[in-house]
Design a protein around this motif. Sequence first.
Motif, PDB file in Angstrom:
ATOM      1  N   GLY A 230       0.800  -1.221   0.000  1.00 18.94           N
ATOM      2  CA  GLY A 230       0.000   0.000   0.000  1.00 18.94           C
ATOM      3  C   GLY A 230       0.828   1.264   0.000  1.00 18.94           C
ATOM      4  O   GLY A 230       0.334   2.341  -0.359  1.00 18.94           O
ATOM      5  N   GLU A 231       2.110   1.168   0.385  1.00 15.05           N
ATOM      6  CA  GLU A 231       2.971   2.353   0.406  1.00 15.05           C
ATOM      7  C   GLU A 231       3.454   2.701  -1.005  1.00 15.05           C
ATOM      8  O   GLU A 231       3.615   1.823  -1.862  1.00 15.05           O
ATOM      9  N   THR A 232       3.719   3.994  -1.193  1.00 18.43           N
ATOM     10  CA  THR A 232       4.329   4.444  -2.447  1.00 18.43           C
ATOM     11  C   THR A 232       5.820   4.123  -2.399  1.00 18.43           C
ATOM     12  O   THR A 232       6.486   4.361  -1.395  1.00 18.43           O
ATOM     13  N   ALA A 233       6.321   3.557  -3.486  1.00 21.78           N
ATOM     14  CA  ALA A 233       7.738   3.174  -3.542  1.00 21.78           C
ATOM     15  C   ALA A 233       8.320   3.539  -4.895  1.00 21.78           C
ATOM     16  O   ALA A 233       7.616   3.553  -5.914  1.00 21.78           O
ATOM     17  N   SER A 234       9.574   3.841  -4.892  1.00 24.77           N
ATOM     18  CA  SER A 234      10.291   4.112  -6.133  1.00 24.77           C
ATOM     19  C   SER A 234      11.380   3.066  -6.331  1.00 24.77           C
ATOM     20  O   SER A 234      11.959   2.553  -5.358  1.00 24.77           O
ATOM     21  N   VAL A 235      11.649   2.745  -7.574  1.00 27.19           N
ATOM     22  CA  VAL A 235      12.769   1.856  -7.915  1.00 27.19           C
ATOM     23  C   VAL A 235      13.670   2.605  -8.878  1.00 27.19           C
ATOM     24  O   VAL A 235      13.198   3.414  -9.689  1.00 27.19           O
ATOM     25  N   TRP A 236      14.973   2.381  -8.741  1.00 30.64           N
ATOM     26  CA  TRP A 236      15.925   3.006  -9.654  1.00 30.64           C
ATOM     27  C   TRP A 236      17.075   2.035  -9.903  1.00 30.64           C
ATOM     28  O   TRP A 236      17.260   1.059  -9.192  1.00 30.64           O
ATOM     29  N   TRP A 237      17.824   2.313 -10.941  1.00 23.40           N
ATOM     30  CA  TRP A 237      18.850   1.370 -11.374  1.00 23.40           C
ATOM     31  C   TRP A 237      19.993   2.108 -12.055  1.00 23.40           C
ATOM     32  O   TRP A 237      19.826   3.216 -12.570  1.00 23.40           O
ATOM     33  N   ALA A 238      21.155   1.477 -12.017  1.00 26.51           N
ATOM     34  CA  ALA A 238      22.304   2.016 -12.747  1.00 26.51           C
ATOM     35  C   ALA A 238      22.075   1.770 -14.235  1.00 26.51           C
ATOM     36  O   ALA A 238      21.640   0.691 -14.646  1.00 26.51           O
ATOM     37  N   ARG A 239      22.356   2.750 -15.019  1.00 24.18           N
ATOM     38  CA  ARG A 239      22.096   2.692 -16.452  1.00 24.18           C
ATOM     39  C   ARG A 239      22.686   1.430 -17.101  1.00 24.18           C
ATOM     40  O   ARG A 239      22.039   0.784 -17.934  1.00 24.18           O
ATOM     41  N   GLU A 240      23.890   1.058 -16.690  1.00 23.79           N
ATOM     42  CA  GLU A 240      24.563  -0.082 -17.339  1.00 23.79           C
ATOM     43  C   GLU A 240      23.914  -1.423 -17.013  1.00 23.79           C
ATOM     44  O   GLU A 240      24.211  -2.435 -17.670  1.00 23.79           O
TER      45      GLU A 240
END
Length: 360
Positions: free
Chosen positions: A343-353
């Motif tokens: 139910g919580e808002t979450a973000s995901v991110w990653w290294a471009r490579e």
Amino acid sequence: MGGPSVTAAVELSGVTKRFGDVVAVDNIDLAIADGEFFAMLGPSGCGKTTTLRMIAGLEFPTEGSLQIFGDEMGTLPPNRRPVNTVFQNYALFPHMSVRENVSFGLRMQGMSKSETASRTSTLIELVQLGGMEKRKPDQLSGGQQQRVALARALVNEPKVLLLDEPLGALDLKLRQEMQDELKTLQRELGVSFVFVTHDQEEALTMSDRIAVMHEGRLLQVGSAEEIYERPSNRFVADFIGQTNLIDGTVADRDTIVLANGSKVAATTGHVAGTSVAMSLRPEAMHIGRPEDIPATHATSSLTGTVTEVNYLGVALVYRIAVDWIELEVRAPTVSEVDRLKPGETASVWWARETAQVVAD
């Protein structure tokens, strides 16, 4: 084990195999090095077993050339090829003891009793069956039967050992033990092993190189690391391990437009307008709250809602709903972010490579 010889142990050039109107193997080129542990991986019906059977001489190519150590095999029968095969069902003689099963091929060749006894004893010890020589197959466990089949196949000193799903009948724990034993045995002997499996983890764990097949075609050949981290197309990315495939269209060499219209940075390698998918491995992604996204990753991130959290001991597996897709992310159990909840808002991110852009 020394480096590969100049002459390939097995070489297929333009090999096609048809059964009536069905193309089981479609124009493949493949070279397997001397002393290599080589896996052929793919789903049922992809052509991997047919390819193995052609190397063994149990099937013959409709077109193309098949050579073993530089010698054209043509229509040579199995007993005239420097290979031997271990099958999933082991095919042991039930009325024969371990020693009799292992020595069978040598006795059929008319080898002397002393040489037969010596070579048989050596192989029985090598596969760790010393003391069990007099037992019949029905007195052995599945793993022990597998070792007898291996010893019987190796006692003739083949230049290439072919293994057709040899661990498929074993339970998980025993299969993992046998994976280690097979790799150790192959290193000790220095014999080329050609191993057919549909189990990705098995292929990744054991092999020097892997060939991924699909619908009779050879899609990619490379090391476990190459196949996993740099898949050549969408099928390979999806078939090998877990991944998130995010559909989009190439905008330019550095940008993909995703299905929801958002843009992310990626090294595309395709011309503008190409339909592609971005493959992101769950363990290669970071997760946190929107304010946690590093400024350097603003163009390689997505935000959504946590739908599920599963505890796996060493990792937490999050499922994040982002507009039109659901992503899977693996985070260490002990991480820099407080554990997120459904139910919580979450973000995901990653290294471009770490984002691999693949086409169909």
